[in-house]
Scaffold this motif. Structure first.
Motif, mmCIF file in Angstrom:
data_model
loop_
_atom_site.group_PDB
_atom_site.id
_atom_site.type_symbol
_atom_site.label_atom_id
_atom_site.label_comp_id
_atom_site.label_asym_id
_atom_site.label_seq_id
_atom_site.Cartn_x
_atom_site.Cartn_y
_atom_site.Cartn_z
ATOM 1 N N LEU A 1 2.356 -7.271 0.617
ATOM 2 C CA LEU A 1 1.809 -5.923 0.783
ATOM 3 C C LEU A 1 1.456 -5.266 -0.552
ATOM 4 O O LEU A 1 1.049 -4.098 -0.567
ATOM 5 N N ARG A 2 1.608 -5.974 -1.649
ATOM 6 C CA ARG A 2 1.330 -5.386 -2.960
ATOM 7 C C ARG A 2 -0.098 -4.861 -3.093
ATOM 8 O O ARG A 2 -0.291 -3.810 -3.716
ATOM 9 N N PRO A 3 -1.111 -5.518 -2.522
ATOM 10 C CA PRO A 3 -2.459 -4.940 -2.637
ATOM 11 C C PRO A 3 -2.571 -3.539 -2.033
ATOM 12 O O PRO A 3 -3.416 -2.744 -2.429
ATOM 13 N N PHE A 4 -1.677 -3.228 -1.076
ATOM 14 C CA PHE A 4 -1.696 -1.925 -0.417
ATOM 15 C C PHE A 4 -0.797 -0.905 -1.122
ATOM 16 O O PHE A 4 -0.918 0.293 -0.884
ATOM 17 N N THR A 5 0.141 -1.378 -1.957
ATOM 18 C CA THR A 5 1.069 -0.458 -2.629
ATOM 19 C C THR A 5 0.842 -0.375 -4.142
ATOM 20 O O THR A 5 1.498 0.432 -4.799
ATOM 21 N N ASP A 6 -0.076 -1.175 -4.689
ATOM 22 C CA ASP A 6 -0.316 -1.144 -6.131
ATOM 23 C C ASP A 6 -0.789 0.221 -6.629
ATOM 24 O O ASP A 6 -0.482 0.622 -7.749
ATOM 25 N N TRP A 7 -1.498 0.959 -5.796
ATOM 26 C CA TRP A 7 -1.999 2.273 -6.210
ATOM 27 C C TRP A 7 -0.857 3.246 -6.479
ATOM 28 O O TRP A 7 -0.983 4.165 -7.275
ATOM 29 N N ILE A 8 0.295 3.044 -5.822
ATOM 30 C CA ILE A 8 1.448 3.939 -6.018
ATOM 31 C C ILE A 8 1.964 3.823 -7.444
ATOM 32 O O ILE A 8 2.303 4.810 -8.076
#
Length: 168
Positions: A158-165
């Protein structure tokens, strides 16, 4: 005196668990790559691991010197049952499984919900909302500011979805 002996046994047990966790985290801290900065990505995990080891030794010494103090009502699961104890242990197991399968972000949410449920919270709004808020804060703090490693989940990354955080 029976209650006092029970408390000393509990202190030894807690100190053993704290020591084991501290030594495990110490080992893991040394797997983090270093940098040329005075305070790098290994600093905080190493500090926490050393603190756990020192705390475990301190608890064992307190019990050994018979300075564990008086027994208070509810101390050491005296009034608990096997179901409650199993649920507390299960929260840690849930965290490990979720961390392995889906990564840090999901592990925090799911284990937070499990912990609140274990201790009697039944408001799903608070449980899910609190888990989401905590995950966002921890993701930003640990991966964004402290630059800790955020490993991929084995089942779903799920890192592609949480990298922006974390600001990546």
């Amino acid at each position: 005196m029976e209650g006092h002996d029970h408390k000393i046994k509990v202190e030894y047990g807690v100190s053993a668990v704290v020591l084991l966790v501290g030594v495990f985290f110490l080992f893991l801290a040394f797997t983090i790559d270093t940098s040329r900065e005075a305070v790098g990505p290994r600093t905080m995990p190493l500090f926490l691991a050393i603190s756990l080891v020192i705390s475990g030794v301190w608890l064992a010494l307190r019990a050994y010197m018979d300075r564990a103090g008086g027994l208070k009502e509810g101390y050491g699961f005296l009034e608990s049952n096997i179901a409650r104890i199993s649920m507390v242990v299960g929260c840690g197991i849930i965290f490990l499984i979720m961390f392995w399968a889906f990564g840090y972000f999901v592990a925090i949410i799911v284990s937070y919900i499990a912990m609140l449920y274990t201790f009697g919270v039944r408001s799903w709004g608070w449980m899910i909302g609190g888990g989401l808020v905590l995950s966002f804060i921890f993701q930003w703090l640990f991966m964004g500011i402290m630059l800790l490693n955020d490993p991929a989940g084995a089942i779903l990354d799920l890192r592609p979805f949480t990298d922006w955080i974390k600001g990546a």
